[in-house]
Scaffold this active site. Structure first.
Site, short mmCIF file in Angstrom:
data_model
loop_
_atom_site.label_atom_id
_atom_site.label_comp_id
_atom_site.label_asym_id
_atom_site.label_seq_id
_atom_site.Cartn_x
_atom_site.Cartn_y
_atom_site.Cartn_z
N TYR A 55 3.30 -3.21 -3.75
CA TYR A 55 3.61 -4.55 -3.27
C TYR A 55 3.20 -5.62 -4.28
O TYR A 55 2.05 -5.66 -4.73
CB TYR A 55 2.87 -4.77 -1.95
CG TYR A 55 3.32 -5.93 -1.11
CD1 TYR A 55 4.45 -5.84 -0.32
CD2 TYR A 55 2.59 -7.11 -1.08
CE1 TYR A 55 4.83 -6.89 0.50
CE2 TYR A 55 2.96 -8.17 -0.27
CZ TYR A 55 4.09 -8.05 0.53
OH TYR A 55 4.47 -9.10 1.33
N SER A 109 1.51 3.17 -2.21
CA SER A 109 1.47 1.99 -1.36
C SER A 109 2.89 1.59 -0.95
O SER A 109 3.59 2.39 -0.33
CB SER A 109 0.72 0.86 -2.08
OG SER A 109 0.42 -0.18 -1.18
N GLN A 110 3.34 0.37 -1.29
CA GLN A 110 4.73 0.04 -0.99
C GLN A 110 5.67 1.07 -1.61
O GLN A 110 6.66 1.48 -1.00
CB GLN A 110 5.08 -1.35 -1.53
CG GLN A 110 6.55 -1.71 -1.36
CD GLN A 110 6.89 -3.03 -2.02
OE1 GLN A 110 7.07 -4.03 -1.34
NE2 GLN A 110 6.98 -3.06 -3.33
N ASP A 144 -9.28 3.26 3.86
CA ASP A 144 -8.18 2.40 3.46
C ASP A 144 -7.83 1.43 4.58
O ASP A 144 -7.25 1.81 5.59
CB ASP A 144 -6.96 3.26 3.09
CG ASP A 144 -5.82 2.46 2.47
OD1 ASP A 144 -5.86 1.21 2.52
OD2 ASP A 144 -4.89 3.10 1.95
N HIS A 177 -7.99 1.59 -0.66
CA HIS A 177 -6.56 1.71 -0.96
C HIS A 177 -6.27 2.23 -2.36
O HIS A 177 -5.13 2.57 -2.67
CB HIS A 177 -5.87 0.36 -0.74
CG HIS A 177 -4.38 0.45 -0.67
ND1 HIS A 177 -3.71 1.34 0.14
CD2 HIS A 177 -3.41 -0.24 -1.35
CE1 HIS A 177 -2.41 1.20 -0.02
NE2 HIS A 177 -2.20 0.27 -0.92
#
Length: 322
Positions: A92, A187-188, A273, A303
Site C-alpha cells: 500500500y 501486504s496490499q 500484526d 507487519h
C-alpha cells in the site's frame, strides 16, 4: 504489541463471516470481459541501468478501462528463455520503484514482472508512475473508500483488473514461460495476489505474505491501524452506511477469491500484526481452494512479517513449482 488476536489453534479453525455476493462470479466475469475489449498493447522498452547481471524493460500495458499501467520486467542478463515468470504486486502506497530496486527474483534465474499500482507510489520507495484517471464519490483520504458507494465504482475493481492484465502482459513477452507463472506480493500486494489467484486459473503457485484486503468485516472492527481504519473513519462521518459499504467490499474480499484458488499456495502471517491481523490472513488461508497450501507463522513480528526469512522460505518452496 503483544498477542492481541486469536490463539494459533483458533486461527487454524477460524472462518470469516464475510458474506459472498450471489453475483460475485458474474461481476468479475463481466469486469474482465470489458477490460479485454481493449487491446492489451503491451510494450517493452529496454532501459540502461548500469546493472551487469540483470536486463530491465520499461513496460506499459492497457489495464482497466484501457488505461495505461506501468511495470518493470527484469530478466537475467543475456537470458534466452523461456524463463519461469514471477509476477509481483506492491504494498500500500508504494510504486514500482526505480529499475535497480528489487532484483531478488531475476537473480534466481526467473523473469520478474512488477506492476505499478495505479494512483499510488508516493508513500515510500522509489515512486510510481501510473495515474488513476477515474473519479468517484466523496471518500476518506487514502484508497480504501474510493468509490465505496458501489462495487462498479470501487477503486480495487480497477486495481484487481490491472493485476490480471499484468499477468497477461508479462506472459506476452518471448522470454517468459506462461505455463510457469507465479504470483506473489506482501501486504496490499498479498491481497492482490489472492485476487489474481482466484481470477487466473492456470497459475502454478501463489505466495501472499501478510496479505491485506481480507475479511473486511473483522478487519474494520478489530484494528484501528491504517489502512483498514480508513473504512471506520469514513463511516464515522457517513453514519448509517455500514451495510452498504460492507456490501461493496464483499466483492473485493480476499476470502471469496481464496475459495476459488486453484494453485499451490504459501501464505505468511505475523501474530503481532495490527495492520493485517492474523485472523484476517487465516480467513483467506483457511478458505484457499487448493489442498496444497502452507502458512509460515512469525510469532513475535508485526507487519514486517518474516522479512528476509520469508524470502528465503519462498525461494526454497518455489523450486518445486517454477
Amino acid at each position: 504489541m503483544a498477542l492481541f488476536d486469536l490463539s494459533v489453534e483458533e486461527l487454524h479453525e477460524y472462518r470469516s463471516e464475510s458474506a459472498e455476493p450471489q453475483d460475485f462470479d458474474a461481476f468479475w466475469s463481466k469486469t474482465l470481459q470489458e477490460a479485454r475489449e481493449h487491446e492489451l498493447d503491451a510494450r517493452f522498452e529496454r532501459v540502461e541501468t548500469g546493472l551487469a547481471t540483470v536486463d530491465v524493460y520499461d513496460v506499459t500495458f492497457a489495464g482497466y478501462g484501457g488505461h495505461p499501467v506501468k511495470g518493470w520486467l527484469k530478466v537475467p542478463a543475456a537470458a534466452e528463455g523461456p524463463l519461469p515468470l514471477v509476477v509481483e504486486f506492491i504494498g500500500y502506497g508504494g510504486g514500482r520503484g526505480l529499475p535497480h530496486e528489487n532484483l531478488l527474483w531475476a537473480s534466481t534465474g526467473r523473469a520478474h514482472f512488477i506492476m505499478d499500482t495505479r494512483g499510488q507510489g508516493s508513500g515510500w520507495g522509489g515512486g510510481g508512475g501510473t495515474a488513476d484517471p477515474v473519479g468517484g464519490a466523496p471518500s476518506y483520504p487514502g484508497f480504501m473508500t474510493r468509490g465505496i458507494d458501489a462495487p462498479e465504482h470501487y477503486y480495487y475493481r480497477r486495481v484487481y483488473t490491472d493485476a490480471v492484465r499484468a499477468v497477461e502482459a508479462a506472459r506476452s513477452h518471448p522470454l517468459t514461460d506462461a505455463s510457469r507463472t507465479v504470483a506473489l506480493g506482501a501486504s496490499q500486494g498479498g491481497g492482490i495476489t489472492i485476487a489474481v489467484g482466484g481470477l487466473v486459473p492456470d497459475l502454478v503457485a501463489v505466495a501472499p505474505d501478510v496479505p491485506f484486503l481480507c475479511d473486511f468485516p473483522r478487519a474494520a472492527t478489530l484494528t484501528d491501524r491504517h489502512p483498514y481504519r480508513e473504512i471506520g473513519l469514513f463511516l464515522k462521518t457517513h453514519r448509517g452506511r455500514t451495510q452498504d459499504a460492507l456490501r461493496t467490499l464483499s466483492y473485493f474480499d480476499g476470502v471469496h477469491f481464496a475459495s476459488r484458488g486453484t494453485a499451490p499456495a504459501l501464505f505468511s502471517a505475523a501474530l503481532e500484526d495490527q495492520t493485517c491481523p492474523p485472523s484476517t490472513v487465516f480467513a483467506a488461508f483457511n478458505a484457499w481452494g487448493q489442498e496444497d497450501k502452507a502458512i509460515e507463522v512469525y510469532d513475535f513480528n508485526d507487519h514486517e512479517g518474516g522479512g528476509p526469512y520469508q524470502e528465503a522460505a519462498k525461494m526454497r518452496w518455489l523450486r518445486s513449482y517454477a
